[in-house]
Design a protein around this motif. Structure first.
Motif, PDB file in Angstrom:
ATOM      1  N   GLU A  84      -3.681   3.095  -9.400  1.00  0.00           N
ATOM      2  CA  GLU A  84      -4.217   4.436  -9.180  1.00  0.00           C
ATOM      3  C   GLU A  84      -5.736   4.483  -9.136  1.00  0.00           C
ATOM      4  O   GLU A  84      -6.323   4.811  -8.119  1.00  0.00           O
ATOM      5  N   LYS A  85      -6.364   4.170 -10.254  1.00  0.00           N
ATOM      6  CA  LYS A  85      -7.817   4.401 -10.286  1.00  0.00           C
ATOM      7  C   LYS A  85      -8.503   3.639 -11.419  1.00  0.00           C
ATOM      8  O   LYS A  85      -7.848   3.155 -12.354  1.00  0.00           O
ATOM      9  N   VAL A  86      -9.818   3.572 -11.298  1.00  0.00           N
ATOM     10  CA  VAL A  86     -10.653   3.077 -12.392  1.00  0.00           C
ATOM     11  C   VAL A  86     -11.688   4.169 -12.654  1.00  0.00           C
ATOM     12  O   VAL A  86     -12.357   4.617 -11.720  1.00  0.00           O
ATOM     13  N   VAL A  87     -11.774   4.613 -13.885  1.00  0.00           N
ATOM     14  CA  VAL A  87     -12.743   5.663 -14.206  1.00  0.00           C
ATOM     15  C   VAL A  87     -13.795   5.091 -15.152  1.00  0.00           C
ATOM     16  O   VAL A  87     -13.470   4.376 -16.106  1.00  0.00           O
ATOM     17  N   MET A  88     -15.061   5.391 -14.857  1.00  0.00           N
ATOM     18  CA  MET A  88     -16.148   4.899 -15.692  1.00  0.00           C
ATOM     19  C   MET A  88     -17.076   6.041 -16.081  1.00  0.00           C
ATOM     20  O   MET A  88     -17.204   7.020 -15.345  1.00  0.00           O
TER      21      MET A  88
ATOM     22  N   GLY B 271      -2.617  10.174  -3.520  1.00  0.00           N
ATOM     23  CA  GLY B 271      -2.748  10.016  -4.965  1.00  0.00           C
ATOM     24  C   GLY B 271      -1.613  10.677  -5.722  1.00  0.00           C
ATOM     25  O   GLY B 271      -0.739  11.320  -5.144  1.00  0.00           O
ATOM     26  N   ARG B 272      -1.646  10.487  -7.047  1.00  0.00           N
ATOM     27  CA  ARG B 272      -0.669  11.109  -7.920  1.00  0.00           C
ATOM     28  C   ARG B 272      -1.484  11.726  -9.032  1.00  0.00           C
ATOM     29  O   ARG B 272      -2.421  11.110  -9.530  1.00  0.00           O
ATOM     30  N   SER B 273      -1.168  12.966  -9.374  1.00  0.00           N
ATOM     31  CA  SER B 273      -1.978  13.619 -10.392  1.00  0.00           C
ATOM     32  C   SER B 273      -1.080  14.074 -11.531  1.00  0.00           C
ATOM     33  O   SER B 273      -0.711  15.234 -11.620  1.00  0.00           O
ATOM     34  N   GLY B 274      -0.693  13.139 -12.352  1.00  0.00           N
ATOM     35  CA  GLY B 274       0.142  13.470 -13.510  1.00  0.00           C
ATOM     36  C   GLY B 274       1.562  13.793 -13.107  1.00  0.00           C
ATOM     37  O   GLY B 274       1.988  13.560 -11.978  1.00  0.00           O
ATOM     38  N   SER B 275       2.303  14.350 -14.051  1.00  0.00           N
ATOM     39  CA  SER B 275       3.724  14.609 -13.838  1.00  0.00           C
ATOM     40  C   SER B 275       3.942  15.637 -12.732  1.00  0.00           C
ATOM     41  O   SER B 275       3.220  16.619 -12.628  1.00  0.00           O
TER      42      SER B 275
ATOM     43  N   TYR C 222       0.864  17.138  -5.392  1.00  0.00           N
ATOM     44  CA  TYR C 222       0.647  15.784  -4.900  1.00  0.00           C
ATOM     45  C   TYR C 222       1.933  15.122  -4.398  1.00  0.00           C
ATOM     46  O   TYR C 222       1.885  14.218  -3.587  1.00  0.00           O
ATOM     47  N   ILE C 223       3.074  15.579  -4.924  1.00  0.00           N
ATOM     48  CA  ILE C 223       4.319  14.891  -4.560  1.00  0.00           C
ATOM     49  C   ILE C 223       4.959  15.502  -3.305  1.00  0.00           C
ATOM     50  O   ILE C 223       5.822  14.883  -2.678  1.00  0.00           O
ATOM     51  N   ILE C 224       4.503  16.701  -2.907  1.00  0.00           N
ATOM     52  CA  ILE C 224       5.193  17.390  -1.810  1.00  0.00           C
ATOM     53  C   ILE C 224       5.219  16.560  -0.512  1.00  0.00           C
ATOM     54  O   ILE C 224       6.284  16.305   0.053  1.00  0.00           O
ATOM     55  N   LEU C 225       4.059  16.111  -0.074  1.00  0.00           N
ATOM     56  CA  LEU C 225       4.028  15.417   1.222  1.00  0.00           C
ATOM     57  C   LEU C 225       4.787  14.088   1.202  1.00  0.00           C
ATOM     58  O   LEU C 225       5.605  13.845   2.092  1.00  0.00           O
TER      59      LEU C 225
ATOM     60  N   ALA D  85      -0.979   6.652  -1.015  1.00  0.00           N
ATOM     61  CA  ALA D  85      -1.550   6.022  -2.212  1.00  0.00           C
ATOM     62  C   ALA D  85      -0.739   6.405  -3.446  1.00  0.00           C
ATOM     63  O   ALA D  85      -1.301   6.744  -4.488  1.00  0.00           O
ATOM     64  N   TRP D  86       0.574   6.375  -3.326  1.00  0.00           N
ATOM     65  CA  TRP D  86       1.435   6.706  -4.444  1.00  0.00           C
ATOM     66  C   TRP D  86       1.690   5.414  -5.227  1.00  0.00           C
ATOM     67  O   TRP D  86       2.189   4.445  -4.680  1.00  0.00           O
ATOM     68  N   PRO D  87       1.311   5.383  -6.506  1.00  0.00           N
ATOM     69  CA  PRO D  87       1.382   4.101  -7.225  1.00  0.00           C
ATOM     70  C   PRO D  87       2.802   3.709  -7.610  1.00  0.00           C
ATOM     71  O   PRO D  87       3.143   3.652  -8.792  1.00  0.00           O
TER      72      PRO D  87
END
Lengths: 528, 313
Positions: free
Chosen positions: A211-215, B166-170, B179-182, B261-263
């Protein structure tokens, strides 16, 4: 019952619509707290591939190295033109034959946990890299280090077993030269990557794999606290998606630019393309240890069969500038005064005939002793290299050489390269430093890591040794000019172009200067 | 039924063992040296050898296999060669992300697929049926990378309604849900199209059966016949398809995960394969095959629940 069902369906749709609209106003990057003076508190940058490992001993890959340099420092630093400037080391000196290097460290450098950095920490880092037990990835690059001493808290002495004039760029400014806190390396061991402790301008907040790296800015950074509080690297493997994120304002910097979409930067005022010259070159290497390139006439024929100018103008113009030597033309040791590989297909055919290769059966391909000349050229999936190679294949076919392209994924390509198994291959090397040793020594000496084409010219080896032993830049320049001439006369590799280092930047970004040498965000701010 | 489950689980042990042999052989026989990948082309042979030794990769394959099996018995999937991270932890996180996406994708395809298929069946051979079925052919034919880009173009670039990646939490939070819709739509739409077509043909064939005529003759409401009797009888092939689709979705949709970019685990396994990160490849394939077996078992059990004529013995 029917009404109930349609009501529930309707409410589901309503909830969905509410979620969409309620959240859609929350565009843009950055968190709300801590913003000041109209500036965002987060700089967001794309990552095109997963972080490998932050331990300097095992750190590999461009993306990982870019992120790591925010948290950990080298002893020295490069400025935008690639000159070496002080960082942790405020001054240094080498003895006359460049075998003993003494560095004097700043006294105000602190690790992220507040403890001061002392010379013993530097010694620990380099001792660790050259320790065979550790099996560091680039240990052999530091094989010249005989021992490291720390005579006092702020002096480090490197004793080398051979003269190395470019010691700083060759050994200190590479990944294993990043300094990690010895206590953290010992405490966290294999999980050091989750607990990086360096001296850099930013501290690791979290690394979420995939996912990401945050600094977060290091308030005690010895060159002053960075202008923006957070830096976030977001993993976006797909370049098209990443470009849309830049356009949408969700990214401030984009490295993974889809090469087919460069026109977007002309039409969209919210983003701009920053272009700088890289110090690397793209070459096609001819394997002198294998048929048919073991014959210099065949190599000459190949060199003269390709129309470099047309290939550049039609294919490579967006990727870089033309190259005609082993160093790009903005390198201080470059010389234009070498044998030029001009496009001359008739000469190429004559040279092939001299080598005994003629078209006896009229199939358009040259043959010798009943066998058609076949040339397999290896290549990775870099788009520019593929297109360049396709064009070259066409030109070579016109003089009667049957070329097959082997496009391999990197693991398979590296394997075959290590086995020196290609008759020819294309390689594009990125280089952030103008130090000629990094290209010439690493590719054209008989013992070089990138020398997978069987090249062995004792004269080149000798001149490289001389260039390594002198600290005088003028003397070194003369030597590297001679080397370039020699290699070019051997017709072992064909330079195609020197690539650009490109980054897409949001127009909200202020205080940023792009160069291939460094990616520095210490003064960068992002307008809201 | 319990006997059946135990029997199936016992057989699964052997299948898992088989999977370990196959995957271990495949990753070790495929070209590409992970250490060479990490070290770069220009690394010296000595450096590469030293690290291979340290990682135990110079031992005979059979020794490496039994070491792997021994770790497995102790529920240890090992560490990634590249990142040194614990593979079980990595897979767990990625798998959770993939499962979120798979469930959402499956919901889209099942709910809308069955709905569209049923509407088409009831209106068979009329214009609505023909339109819906032509649309579903399109849905099946559009490759997911294109569909994903079209969705991004419309919802992100044009409307600025949703985030592109991306994914932004649950996904159970409002922000996470956006974030999960598309990605869920991308996954769901092609599944939805096949479910719709299958539902249509299944429902049509059940509608032609005699018991439906009897029910109609009894004067039962049309909707009741459709939902209570016809759909239930038509559900077995649909369930099988959804089950198999779900298995594939849990395997991670590499293209969808990459574009958005879904992990997830698909991208993880793909990266591991590209880097020849043996332990990570072995770990992810193993977990995925186990999931697949589990889903097949659940689907088989559901057969019995939906259709009492199906005997699990």
């Amino acid at each position: 019952m029917r009404r109930k069902r349609s009501v529930s369906l309707l409410s589901l749709l309503l909830i969905l619509a509410m979620c969409l609209t309620a959240c859609s106003s929350n565009g843009g990057s950055g968190t709300a707290d801590g913003e000041d003076g109209g500036y965002d508190d987060t700089i967001t940058i794309d990552l095109d591939s997963e972080i490998s490992n932050f331990d300097p001993a095992y750190l590999s890959g461009t993306s990982t190295s870019r992120v790591a340099c925010f948290m950990m420092d080298h002893l020295c630093y490069m400025d935008h033109d690639g000159n070496i400037i002080p960082r942790i080391a405020e001054s240094w000196a080498a003895n006359e034959d460049a075998t003993v290097w003494t560095f004097h460290l700043r006294e105000d450098v602190k690790w992220h946990d507040g403890t001061p950095l002392v010379a013993a920490d530097v010694k620990y880092n380099f001792d660790r890299i050259i320790d065979p037990e550790v099996a560091a990835l680039r240990a052999s690059d530091m094989a010249c280090i005989e021992s490291v001493e720390a005579p006092d808290d702020y002096t480090v002495v490197f004793n080398l077993n051979t003269p190395v004039a470019a010691f700083i760029t060759k050994c200190l400014l590479i990944n294993p030269g990043l300094l990690a806190q010895p206590a953290a390396l010992e405490e966290y061991g294999d999980s050091y990557s989750d607990h990086v402790v360096g001296t850099g301008p930013y501290k690791l907040v979290e690394w979420v794999p995939g996912e990401k790296v945050v600094m977060e800015a290091n308030p005690d950074f010895y060159l002053g606290e960075p202008a923006t509080k957070y830096v976030e690297f977001r993993l976006i493997p797909d370049s098209m998606t990443a470009l849309i994120e830049l356009e949408q304002g969700n990214l401030d910097f984009l490295f993974n630019i889809p090469s087919s979409e460069l026109a977007v930067f002309d039409s969209n005022e919210d983003i701009r393309l920053e272009r700088a010259r890289d110090f690397g070159v793209s070459w096609m290497f001819l394997n002198v240890a294998m048929e048919p390139c073991n014959d210099i006439n065949v190599r000459k024929a190949i060199a003269h069969a390709i129309d470099y100018e047309t290939i550049y103008e039609t294919i490579l113009v967006d990727y870089g500038v033309p190259a005609d030597s082993y160093l790009p033309d903005h390198n201080w040791a470059y010389t234009p005064d070498t044998v030029q590989y001009t496009y001359d297909p008739d000469l190429a055919r004559e040279l092939l005939a001299e080598a005994g290769w003629t078209d006896t059966d009229g199939d358009g391909l040259v043959d010798k002793n009943g066998e058609t000349m076949k040339l397999e050229i290896g290549c990775t999936s870099r788009e520019a290299d593929n297109r360049m190679l396709e064009a070259a294949q066409n030109y070579l076919r016109q003089v009667g050489i049957d070329v097959s392209m082997s496009l391999l994924e990197s693991a398979a390509f590296n394997d075959r390269l290590a086995a020196q198994d290609f008759q020819a291959y294309v390689l594009t090397i990125s280089q952030d430093s103008p130090e000629p040793a990094l290209l010439i020594d690493f590719a054209y000496t008989s013992y070089a890591g990138y020398n997978k084409f069987g090249y062995n010219n004792p004269e080149v080896d000798e001149l490289v040794l001389q260039a390594n032993s002198s600290a005088d830049q003028e003397v070194r320049k003369e030597l590297y000019i001679q080397i370039q001439k020699l290699i070019k006369e051997d017709y072992v590799s064909l330079p195609f172009y020197s690539k650009y280092s490109q980054v897409g930047v949001s127009s909200k970004v202020e205080g940023f200067t792009h160069s291939a040498a460094i990616f520095n965000l210490e003064q960068v701010k992002v307008k809201k | 039924m319990l006997n059946y489950v135990i029997k199936r689980l016992l057989v699964s042990v052997f299948v898992v063992l088989g999977v370990t042999v196959v995957i271990f052989s495949l990753v070790h026989l495929s070209p590409g040296d992970p250490v060479r990948m990490m070290a770069g082309i220009d690394a010296s042979d000595e450096d590469v050898e030293a690290l291979r030794d340290k990682l135990g990769m110079n031992d005979p394959l059979i020794v490496q296999y039994f070491r792997y099996l021994n770790d497995l018995v102790h529920l240890d999937l090992g560490q990634s060669i590249i990142s040194n991270k614990n593979i079980a932890d990595e897979i767990f996180t990625r798998f959770r992300n993939t499962a979120e996406l798979a469930v959402m994708g499956m919901l889209v395809s099942a709910v809308f697929g069955i709905l569209i298929g049923t509407i088409a069946a009831v209106n068979r051979n009329r214009w609505l049926d023909k339109t819906l079925m032509s649309l579903s052919i399109t849905g099946i034919s559009v490759p997911s990378f294109l569909l994903a880009l079209l969705l991004i173009l419309f919802f992100v670039s044009k409307l600025s309604l949703l985030p592109a990646s991306g994914r932004s939490g649950s996904p159970f939070t409002a922000e996470g849900f956006r974030y999960i819709i598309l990605p869920a739509l991308t996954l769901g739409i092609s599944g939805m199209a096949s479910v719709a077509r299958l539902t249509r043909s299944s429902v049509v064939s059940v509608l032609n059966e005699e018991f439906v005529m009897t029910l109609k003759a009894k004067g039962l409401q049309r909707k009741l016949i459709l939902f209570k009797h016809v759909l239930r009888n038509a559900s077995l092939p649909i369930l099988t398809m959804i089950g198999i689709d779900f298995g594939y979705l849990l395997g991670g949709a590499v293209v969808t995960e990459t574009i958005f970019a879904w992990p997830g685990i698909g991208k993880y396994a793909m990266d591991a394969i590209n880097n020849n990160d043996f332990p990570a490849v072995q770990g992810s394939v193993l977990i995925l095959s186990m999931m697949f077996m589990l889903i097949n078992l659940v689907v088989d059990l559901l057969y019995g629940v939906l259709d009492p004529r199906v005997s699990l013995e």
